[in-house]
Scaffold this motif. Structure first.
Motif, PDB file in Angstrom:
ATOM      1  N   PHE A  77      23.279  88.704 -95.962  1.00  0.00           N
ATOM      2  CA  PHE A  77      23.850  89.385 -94.793  1.00  0.00           C
ATOM      3  C   PHE A  77      24.735  90.552 -95.240  1.00  0.00           C
ATOM      4  CE2 PHE A  77      26.636  90.251 -91.246  1.00  0.00           C
ATOM      5  CZ  PHE A  77      25.723  90.281 -90.193  1.00  0.00           C
ATOM      6  N   ALA A  78      25.513  90.309 -96.319  1.00  0.00           N
ATOM      7  CA  ALA A  78      26.490  91.317 -96.774  1.00  0.00           C
ATOM      8  C   ALA A  78      25.820  92.555 -97.350  1.00  0.00           C
ATOM      9  CB  ALA A  78      27.411  90.696 -97.824  1.00  0.00           C
ATOM     10  N   SER A  79      24.554  92.417 -97.744  1.00  0.00           N
ATOM     11  CA  SER A  79      23.890  93.522 -98.446  1.00  0.00           C
ATOM     12  C   SER A  79      23.681  94.752 -97.558  1.00  0.00           C
ATOM     13  CB  SER A  79      22.552  93.053 -99.020  1.00  0.00           C
ATOM     14  OG  SER A  79      21.692  92.708 -97.944  1.00  0.00           O
ATOM     15  N   GLN A  80      23.807  94.598 -96.228  1.00  0.00           N
ATOM     16  CA  GLN A  80      23.624  95.767 -95.359  1.00  0.00           C
ATOM     17  C   GLN A  80      24.898  96.604 -95.232  1.00  0.00           C
ATOM     18  OE1 GLN A  80      22.984  94.376 -91.223  1.00  0.00           O
ATOM     19  NE2 GLN A  80      23.882  92.465 -91.924  1.00  0.00           N
ATOM     20  N   PHE A  81      25.996  96.101 -95.817  1.00  0.00           N
ATOM     21  CA  PHE A  81      27.258  96.850 -95.754  1.00  0.00           C
ATOM     22  C   PHE A  81      27.475  97.621 -97.045  1.00  0.00           C
ATOM     23  CE2 PHE A  81      27.439  93.681 -92.552  1.00  0.00           C
ATOM     24  CZ  PHE A  81      28.034  94.350 -91.496  1.00  0.00           C
ATOM     25  N   HIS A  82      28.478  98.515 -97.011  1.00  0.00           N
ATOM     26  CA  HIS A  82      28.745  99.289 -98.219  1.00  0.00           C
ATOM     27  C   HIS A  82      29.701  98.536 -99.144  1.00  0.00           C
ATOM     28  CE1 HIS A  82      29.352 102.716-100.846  1.00  0.00           C
ATOM     29  NE2 HIS A  82      30.605 102.308-100.895  1.00  0.00           N
ATOM     30  N   TRP A  83      29.267  98.337-100.358  1.00  0.00           N
ATOM     31  CA  TRP A  83      30.115  97.747-101.395  1.00  0.00           C
ATOM     32  C   TRP A  83      30.207  98.763-102.511  1.00  0.00           C
ATOM     33  CZ3 TRP A  83      32.330  92.813-100.919  1.00  0.00           C
ATOM     34  CH2 TRP A  83      31.943  92.101 -99.769  1.00  0.00           C
ATOM     35  N   GLU A  84      31.398  99.137-102.843  1.00  0.00           N
ATOM     36  CA  GLU A  84      31.593 100.104-103.914  1.00  0.00           C
ATOM     37  C   GLU A  84      31.140  99.482-105.236  1.00  0.00           C
ATOM     38  OE1 GLU A  84      32.155 103.049-103.222  1.00  0.00           O
ATOM     39  OE2 GLU A  84      32.913 103.994-105.044  1.00  0.00           O
ATOM     40  N   LYS A  85      31.345  98.162-105.327  1.00  0.00           N
ATOM     41  CA  LYS A  85      30.820  97.427-106.476  1.00  0.00           C
ATOM     42  C   LYS A  85      30.282  96.106-105.938  1.00  0.00           C
ATOM     43  CE  LYS A  85      32.381  95.402-110.793  1.00  0.00           C
ATOM     44  NZ  LYS A  85      33.442  94.390-110.801  1.00  0.00           N
ATOM     45  N   LYS A  86      29.125  95.722-106.426  1.00  0.00           N
ATOM     46  CA  LYS A  86      28.508  94.503-105.901  1.00  0.00           C
ATOM     47  C   LYS A  86      29.211  93.249-106.431  1.00  0.00           C
ATOM     48  CE  LYS A  86      24.242  92.478-104.822  1.00  0.00           C
ATOM     49  NZ  LYS A  86      22.988  92.004-105.281  1.00  0.00           N
ATOM     50  N   TRP A  87      29.145  92.173-105.679  1.00  0.00           N
ATOM     51  CA  TRP A  87      29.757  90.908-106.070  1.00  0.00           C
ATOM     52  C   TRP A  87      29.023  90.302-107.273  1.00  0.00           C
ATOM     53  CZ3 TRP A  87      27.595  92.164-101.365  1.00  0.00           C
ATOM     54  CH2 TRP A  87      26.265  91.763-101.183  1.00  0.00           C
ATOM     55  N   ALA A  88      29.696  89.367-107.912  1.00  0.00           N
ATOM     56  CA  ALA A  88      29.107  88.691-109.071  1.00  0.00           C
ATOM     57  C   ALA A  88      28.070  87.670-108.609  1.00  0.00           C
ATOM     58  CB  ALA A  88      30.212  87.997-109.855  1.00  0.00           C
ATOM     59  N   GLU A  89      27.201  87.298-109.496  1.00  0.00           N
ATOM     60  CA  GLU A  89      26.146  86.314-109.216  1.00  0.00           C
ATOM     61  C   GLU A  89      26.737  85.032-108.608  1.00  0.00           C
ATOM     62  OE1 GLU A  89      22.372  85.458-108.832  1.00  0.00           O
ATOM     63  OE2 GLU A  89      22.967  87.302-109.850  1.00  0.00           O
ATOM     64  N   ASP A  90      27.810  84.522-109.246  1.00  0.00           N
ATOM     65  CA  ASP A  90      28.445  83.285-108.755  1.00  0.00           C
ATOM     66  C   ASP A  90      29.687  83.646-107.925  1.00  0.00           C
ATOM     67  OD1 ASP A  90      29.910  84.368-110.770  1.00  0.00           O
ATOM     68  OD2 ASP A  90      30.429  82.465-111.735  1.00  0.00           O
ATOM     69  N   HIS A  91      29.463  84.391-106.849  1.00  0.00           N
ATOM     70  CA  HIS A  91      30.599  84.953-106.108  1.00  0.00           C
ATOM     71  C   HIS A  91      31.316  83.945-105.221  1.00  0.00           C
ATOM     72  CE1 HIS A  91      28.797  85.017-102.048  1.00  0.00           C
ATOM     73  NE2 HIS A  91      27.656  85.205-102.654  1.00  0.00           N
ATOM     74  N   PHE A  92      30.677  82.793-104.977  1.00  0.00           N
ATOM     75  CA  PHE A  92      31.243  81.840-104.023  1.00  0.00           C
ATOM     76  C   PHE A  92      31.711  80.585-104.736  1.00  0.00           C
ATOM     77  CE2 PHE A  92      29.974  78.082-101.290  1.00  0.00           C
ATOM     78  CZ  PHE A  92      31.099  78.102-100.489  1.00  0.00           C
ATOM     79  N   ASP A  93      32.964  80.237-104.639  1.00  0.00           N
ATOM     80  CA  ASP A  93      33.422  78.926-105.091  1.00  0.00           C
ATOM     81  C   ASP A  93      34.638  78.514-104.273  1.00  0.00           C
ATOM     82  OD1 ASP A  93      35.126  80.730-106.251  1.00  0.00           O
ATOM     83  OD2 ASP A  93      35.117  79.824-108.240  1.00  0.00           O
ATOM     84  N   TYR A  94      34.932  77.210-104.314  1.00  0.00           N
ATOM     85  CA  TYR A  94      36.014  76.726-103.459  1.00  0.00           C
ATOM     86  C   TYR A  94      36.415  75.327-103.873  1.00  0.00           C
ATOM     87  CZ  TYR A  94      32.861  73.492-100.949  1.00  0.00           C
ATOM     88  OH  TYR A  94      32.002  72.472-100.615  1.00  0.00           O
ATOM     89  N   ASN A  95      37.588  74.933-103.388  1.00  0.00           N
ATOM     90  CA  ASN A  95      37.967  73.524-103.428  1.00  0.00           C
ATOM     91  C   ASN A  95      38.666  73.189-102.110  1.00  0.00           C
ATOM     92  OD1 ASN A  95      38.664  70.883-104.176  1.00  0.00           O
ATOM     93  ND2 ASN A  95      40.698  71.595-104.809  1.00  0.00           N
ATOM     94  N   PHE A  96      38.124  72.215-101.386  1.00  0.00           N
ATOM     95  CA  PHE A  96      38.707  71.773-100.122  1.00  0.00           C
ATOM     96  C   PHE A  96      39.431  70.428-100.313  1.00  0.00           C
ATOM     97  CE2 PHE A  96      36.633  73.562 -95.956  1.00  0.00           C
ATOM     98  CZ  PHE A  96      37.161  74.807 -96.229  1.00  0.00           C
ATOM     99  N   ASP A  97      39.383  69.904-101.536  1.00  0.00           N
ATOM    100  CA  ASP A  97      39.883  68.551-101.750  1.00  0.00           C
ATOM    101  C   ASP A  97      41.197  68.579-102.531  1.00  0.00           C
ATOM    102  OD1 ASP A  97      40.330  65.907-102.325  1.00  0.00           O
ATOM    103  OD2 ASP A  97      38.210  65.459-102.678  1.00  0.00           O
ATOM    104  N   VAL A  98      42.299  68.335-101.805  1.00  0.00           N
ATOM    105  CA  VAL A  98      43.626  68.400-102.440  1.00  0.00           C
ATOM    106  C   VAL A  98      43.766  67.453-103.628  1.00  0.00           C
ATOM    107  CG1 VAL A  98      45.129  69.307-100.619  1.00  0.00           C
ATOM    108  CG2 VAL A  98      44.435  66.921-100.529  1.00  0.00           C
ATOM    109  N   ARG A  99      42.950  66.377-103.640  1.00  0.00           N
ATOM    110  CA  ARG A  99      43.069  65.410-104.729  1.00  0.00           C
ATOM    111  C   ARG A  99      42.521  65.980-106.037  1.00  0.00           C
ATOM    112  NH1 ARG A  99      39.966  61.127-101.059  1.00  0.00           N
ATOM    113  NH2 ARG A  99      38.606  62.938-101.244  1.00  0.00           N
ATOM    114  N   LYS A 100      41.696  67.036-105.909  1.00  0.00           N
ATOM    115  CA  LYS A 100      41.079  67.612-107.109  1.00  0.00           C
ATOM    116  C   LYS A 100      41.806  68.836-107.634  1.00  0.00           C
ATOM    117  CE  LYS A 100      36.469  65.945-106.046  1.00  0.00           C
ATOM    118  NZ  LYS A 100      35.306  66.294-105.225  1.00  0.00           N
ATOM    119  N   GLY A 101      42.872  69.250-106.946  1.00  0.00           N
ATOM    120  CA  GLY A 101      43.593  70.443-107.401  1.00  0.00           C
ATOM    121  C   GLY A 101      43.870  71.366-106.229  1.00  0.00           C
ATOM    122  N   PRO A 102      44.404  72.548-106.526  1.00  0.00           N
ATOM    123  CA  PRO A 102      44.770  73.465-105.442  1.00  0.00           C
ATOM    124  C   PRO A 102      43.566  73.863-104.577  1.00  0.00           C
ATOM    125  CG  PRO A 102      45.578  74.257-107.569  1.00  0.00           C
ATOM    126  CD  PRO A 102      44.679  73.099-107.859  1.00  0.00           C
TER     127      PRO A 102
END
Ligand code: WT7
Length: 695
Positions: free
Chosen positions: A76-101
């Motif tokens: 979806f994001a590819s139709q917008f202008h990005w001065e520099k493209k995101w990295a291959e592994d651009h998405f990460d997260y932690n939703f579990d407080v027991r595992k860290g911030p």
């Protein structure tokens, strides 16, 4: 822990299979089926970059969005202008407080600018002459229009002025303005130079504005002389001045104030002005250069702060970042309203709330549509106002709050029918549960039974629509927000945090991040983790109750915490209580919500007076007025209690905790259904409170 499943205002009354308003097939999408489909890898035929044409396509895209969020959103994001493209592994997260911030990253490594994508991109693609912002004044004779190219020039001038005043990337800028074109222009100008805007709704008091400027350390304030709302003029600059003084008393200096002269409301001559600190917008900004280079920022660079109320403590500065917010506000605007470039779209929300951020300032402009900015109120000069505006500009998509619909519904159908509404294609609702009566009126009278109703459930924190219909793709049910948007995985939890399958009722949580997940609470990441991720580790907790029916549709039943929703405005009961207690005669206060026919919920305040004030704990009307005035002063007029109920004693447990459940029942005259009150320290308090009702 939470009180689960308090049914509110006509919600949950609609059963599955009820009379269908339009004859579209109701798909069965139980959550279990969604999960199963998701695990079966399917070849993706369509992308969310195009208009979605069928429920099958939605399902296919939905599966993709939750199986592979990184790939889905990158597409979806590819139709917008990005001065520099995101990295291959651009998405990460932690939703579990027991595992860290707790953290969320989308488009990591990518560099972009949301103002460039909302304005320059359209101009560069040859759409500079498309109308971008249409101003409709409080007075129906006042109007203005700016094309995309002209809006870009105005934004650049202000961006240059901000830079000249020393505002740099990452600085926060406070904006306290009414709904005039300069408000979205100010937001975009901040975004252009990488500054973080913090818009404070014009209905907030000096105290509230001061608290927000101090918390965000906003040294620059953009404001306005004043505004007319119906027949009332509001002197915003006087309130802003008081806020700046309050900050100074706390040792925090706001050193630069830019004032727009809204001369139809309050002229410059009647506006307090401090030379050196204050600057007139019209005289200084107009002479600035009309081009301004874009500050390219990392995808996770902060875009804005927006303060919102919680169940305890001070309002929280919800932080949204650039890339994810941009992509999600664009995607939801496009699909939920079916936006196409050049459409005339009208969202009646004020930019002081999240709806005005995502569905006025950013999402629609990212889609190249023509946006109406309305300064007035829906009932001025007559209850036909909204429909006159629809007729005048040939509005295609209209987005408003149930509270406005309920008040217009009361005024009678003739106001609506007198106007040509044939341009309307999609109608939206936001901010609070829409009761089935208002839903039907909206559908049948406003939309002539032709337009689908998008009942969009979301929050300041989610940044964009979470649960919502998509126009024409599946049958709505009056009062249900229906199904999740792409990338959203709702879960219905019981009080212990167990996930309930199929038909169920409990609290609503979200299982994995979506691009515009709030990233933190400004300066208080601990509060962010405790508040949203603490109650049910591994989940984002919404604070709402919810029911999922046999068709997999979601029905929001209202807040399960001590937050109330008055006319779509979110108010923390604790904030109102502390404003009441600030009055010298008030010893203690307890505030609850009650069903209100127009506002959805009203504010009901129990007040215990200080020893020696009033007679047997009962005050007079003058004192009631003072107490209400105190809340207006401290928070803002929209938070003024509707009812003050004298309470010589409050229902407390032996450990001193107020039983709000009892107070809610007494407020709604349902004291015969109190339930178990055996844990009350003094059960006789209940009868004495009932006796004092209306006193
Ligand atoms: C709370 C969020 C969403 C932008 C404006 C308000 C309630 C919102 C709906 C809806 C039922 C709704 C919820 C939510 N709410 N939309 N369609 N149906 N309830 O944003 O001030 O952050 O308030 O508004 O209770 O938690 P907000």
């Amino acid at each position: 822990m939470q009180t689960v499943g308090r049914m509110k205002f006509g919600r949950g009354q609609c059963k599955a299979g009820q009379k269908a308003t339009r004859s579209i097939h109701i798909p069965r999408v139980s959550s279990t089926r969604i999960v199963k489909i998701a695990s079966a890898a399917t070849a993706v035929q369509v992308t969310a970059r195009e208009q979605i044409k069928s429920f099958e396509q939605y399902k296919e895209l939905y599966e993709w969005s939750i199986r592979d969020p990184a790939g889905f959103w990158a597409d979806f994001a590819s139709q917008f202008h990005w001065e520099k493209k995101w990295a291959e592994d651009h998405f990460d997260y932690n939703f579990d407080v027991r595992k860290g911030p707790v953290f969320v990253n989308f488009f990591k490594g990518g560099v972009t600018n949301i103002c460039y994508n909302a304005l320059d991109r359209h101009v560069a693609e040859g759409h500079g002459a498309t109308p971008c912002l249409l101003f409709e004044g409080n007075d129906p004779d006042r109007q203005k229009a700016l094309t995309y190219a002209e809006t870009l020039e105005e934004v650049c001038k202000l961006a240059n002025w901000l830079k000249a005043k020393g505002v740099k990337k990452g600085d926060t800028v406070a904006i306290y303005m009414p709904m005039i074109l300069e408000l979205p222009i100010a937001m975009l100008a901040c975004a252009r130079i990488g500054a973080v805007h913090s818009v404070v709704f014009g209905g907030f008091s000096a105290d509230s504005l001061a608290g927000r400027m101090e918390d965000a350390k906003s040294r620059v304030l953009l404001t306005c002389s004043g505004v007319m709302r119906a027949t009332k003029s509001i002197k915003l600059k006087s309130i802003a001045d008081k806020a700046v003084s309050l900050c100074a008393e706390q040792g925090f200096n706001v050193d630069t104030v830019l004032v727009y002269e809204n001369d139809n409301a309050i002229a410059a001559a009647d506006t307090p002005f401090t030379p050196g600190r204050d600057h007139w917008w019209q005289s200084e900004v107009a002479s600035m250069p009309s081009t301004c280079p874009v500050e390219w920022v990392d995808s996770e660079h902060p875009l804005f702060l927006l303060y919102t109320s919680g169940s305890t403590g001070k309002p929280k500065g919800v932080l949204h970042t650039t890339g994810g917010y941009m992509i999600y506000s664009a995607a939801t605007s496009k699909h939920v309203f079916g936006l196409q470039r050049g459409d005339v779209y009208w969202c009646t929300a004020d930019c002081g709330w999240i709806t005005g951020h995502s569905y006025l300032a950013y999402g629609p402009m990212l889609n190249g549509v023509t946006n109406i900015v309305f300064e007035g109120v829906p009932t001025h000069p007559t209850p036909a106002r909204c429909w006159e505006v629809v007729e005048k500009y040939k509005v295609k998509q209209f987005y408003t709050a149930p509270t406005a619909l309920r008040s217009l519904m009361r005024s009678g159908d003739e106001w609506v029918k007198a106007c040509d509404r044939s341009s309307l294609k999609v109608l939206g609702s936001v901010g609070e549960p829409i009761n089935p009566e208002a839903w039907r009126w909206y559908h049948e009278v406003v939309g002539d039974s032709r337009c689908p109703i998008m009942d969009t459930w979301w929050q300041t924190e989610t940044g964009g629509h979470m649960i919502t219909p998509l126009p024409g793709l599946w049958q709505e049910k009056p009062g249900s927000a229906t199904l999740p948007f792409f990338g959203v995985v709702p879960a219905v939890l019981d009080e212990k945090g167990n996930e309930l399958e199929g038909e169920a009722e409990g609290v609503l949580a979200l299982k994995q991040p979506w691009p515009s997940t709030l990233r933190t609470v400004y300066n208080d990441h601990k509060r962010y983790e405790e508040n949203y991720f603490g109650p049910f580790p591994g989940y984002y907790f919404s604070g709402d109750g919810c029911r999922r029916d046999a068709d997999g549709y979601y029905w929001i039943t209202g807040r399960v915490d001590d937050v109330i929703n008055v006319s779509g405005h979110r108010i923390g009961t604790a904030e109102v209580e502390s404003a009441l207690v600030a009055h010298p005669s008030c010893a203690e206060a307890a505030v609850v919500g009650y069903d209100h026919p127009i506002k959805g919920q009203g504010i009901y305040a129990y007040v215990t007076l200080m020893e020696g004030v009033g007679h047997d704990g009962v005050g007079d009307d003058a004192l009631k007025k003072q107490l209400v005035a105190g809340v207006r002063e401290t928070i803002g007029a929209f938070a003024a209690p509707d009812v003050i109920h004298w309470a010589p004693g409050l229902p407390k447990t032996r450990s001193g905790k107020i039983m709000r459940r009892v107070l809610r029942k007494i407020a709604s005259k349902e004291e015969e259904q109190l339930g178990d009150i055996s844990t009350l320290a003094d059960p006789s308090v209940v009868a004495s409170l009932v006796n004092l009702r209306g006193k």
